[in-house]
Design a protein around this motif. Structure first.
Motif, PDB file in Angstrom:
ATOM      1  N   MET A 111       0.827  -1.202   0.000  1.00 58.11           N
ATOM      2  CA  MET A 111       0.000   0.000   0.000  1.00 58.11           C
ATOM      3  C   MET A 111       0.864   1.256   0.000  1.00 58.11           C
ATOM      4  SD  MET A 111      -2.972  -1.151   2.634  1.00 58.11           S
ATOM      5  CE  MET A 111      -4.509  -1.392   1.800  1.00 58.11           C
ATOM      6  N   ARG A 112       0.243   2.344  -0.377  1.00 57.88           N
ATOM      7  CA  ARG A 112       0.910   3.633  -0.428  1.00 57.88           C
ATOM      8  C   ARG A 112       0.168   4.632   0.444  1.00 57.88           C
ATOM      9  NH1 ARG A 112       4.725   1.297  -1.365  1.00 57.88           N
ATOM     10  NH2 ARG A 112       5.482   0.672  -3.381  1.00 57.88           N
ATOM     11  N   PRO A 113       0.852   5.602   1.001  1.00 58.87           N
ATOM     12  CA  PRO A 113       2.250   5.921   0.761  1.00 58.87           C
ATOM     13  C   PRO A 113       3.186   5.046   1.583  1.00 58.87           C
ATOM     14  CG  PRO A 113       1.359   7.502   2.311  1.00 58.87           C
ATOM     15  CD  PRO A 113       0.223   6.593   1.890  1.00 58.87           C
ATOM     16  N   ASP A 114       4.446   4.970   1.148  1.00 55.81           N
ATOM     17  CA  ASP A 114       5.449   4.316   1.972  1.00 55.81           C
ATOM     18  C   ASP A 114       6.005   5.355   2.945  1.00 55.81           C
ATOM     19  OD1 ASP A 114       7.258   5.895   0.504  1.00 55.81           O
ATOM     20  OD2 ASP A 114       8.036   4.201  -0.635  1.00 55.81           O
ATOM     21  N   LEU A 115       6.917   4.943   3.800  1.00 61.62           N
ATOM     22  CA  LEU A 115       7.431   5.843   4.836  1.00 61.62           C
ATOM     23  C   LEU A 115       8.114   7.064   4.232  1.00 61.62           C
ATOM     24  CD1 LEU A 115       7.787   6.309   7.877  1.00 61.62           C
ATOM     25  CD2 LEU A 115       9.959   5.096   7.707  1.00 61.62           C
ATOM     26  N   GLY A 116       8.921   6.851   3.207  1.00 57.79           N
ATOM     27  CA  GLY A 116       9.635   7.971   2.590  1.00 57.79           C
ATOM     28  C   GLY A 116       8.697   9.022   2.049  1.00 57.79           C
ATOM     29  N   ALA A 117       7.649   8.587   1.353  1.00 56.99           N
ATOM     30  CA  ALA A 117       6.685   9.536   0.787  1.00 56.99           C
ATOM     31  C   ALA A 117       5.931  10.288   1.880  1.00 56.99           C
ATOM     32  CB  ALA A 117       5.710   8.808  -0.133  1.00 56.99           C
ATOM     33  N   ALA A 118       5.577   9.595   2.953  1.00 55.43           N
ATOM     34  CA  ALA A 118       4.853  10.251   4.052  1.00 55.43           C
ATOM     35  C   ALA A 118       5.734  11.296   4.740  1.00 55.43           C
ATOM     36  CB  ALA A 118       4.348   9.215   5.052  1.00 55.43           C
ATOM     37  N   VAL A 119       6.999  10.956   4.975  1.00 57.10           N
ATOM     38  CA  VAL A 119       7.916  11.925   5.595  1.00 57.10           C
ATOM     39  C   VAL A 119       8.112  13.113   4.663  1.00 57.10           C
ATOM     40  CG1 VAL A 119      10.282  12.328   6.389  1.00 57.10           C
ATOM     41  CG2 VAL A 119       9.064  10.255   7.099  1.00 57.10           C
ATOM     42  N   THR A 120       8.310  12.860   3.386  1.00 56.12           N
ATOM     43  CA  THR A 120       8.490  13.948   2.421  1.00 56.12           C
ATOM     44  C   THR A 120       7.288  14.887   2.424  1.00 56.12           C
ATOM     45  OG1 THR A 120       9.954  12.613   1.036  1.00 56.12           O
ATOM     46  CG2 THR A 120       8.832  14.470  -0.032  1.00 56.12           C
TER      47      THR A 120
END
Length: 123
Positions: free
Chosen positions: A45-54
């Motif tokens: 599923m999305r978002p992944d951790l990187g996308a959420a932090v960004t």
């Protein structure tokens, strides 16, 4: 200092699996109006951790708490997640990432689950 919160869950192929996590996110956000609360997933599923932090960084957050919404501290929480946090931290050097224990390790969570499990039993 602006802070954000990421509720981090495993992920699944069935989109309906995310529904209780979305409700949890909404409850947390309602309890803290103005807080930046997001979901992120380990896989599928999305978002992944990187996308959420960004996303949180783009909103001005310079500190992000990551709360694993797992019942226990298994391999994903003990090994995979800390590695992900280090990798994401390397991409956002000015941001403080705070990884908490799995929510299921908290006695209040266990008490709430026990109460739900016992609710249908005759007294």
């Amino acid at each position: 200092m602006s802070a954000g919160l990421i509720l981090f869950a495993h992920g699944a192929r069935d989109e309906r699996w995310a529904e209780p996590f979305e409700r949890l996110r909404d409850k947390v956000a309602a309890a803290r109006p103005g807080a930046h609360v997001r979901l992120a997933f380990l896989e599928i599923m999305r978002p992944d951790l990187g996308a959420a932090v960004t996303e949180l960084v783009s909103l001005g957050c310079n500190a992000v708490q990551i709360a694993p919404v797992f019942l226990g501290q298994g391999g994903h929480v003990r090994r995979d997640l800390p590695e992900l946090v280090r990798a994401v931290g390397a991409q956002h050097r000015g941001v403080t990432l705070i990884l908490t224990q799995a929510v299921g390790e908290d006695e209040r969570v266990l008490d709430a689950i026990a109460a739900v499990c016992l609710a249908g039993l005759p007294a």
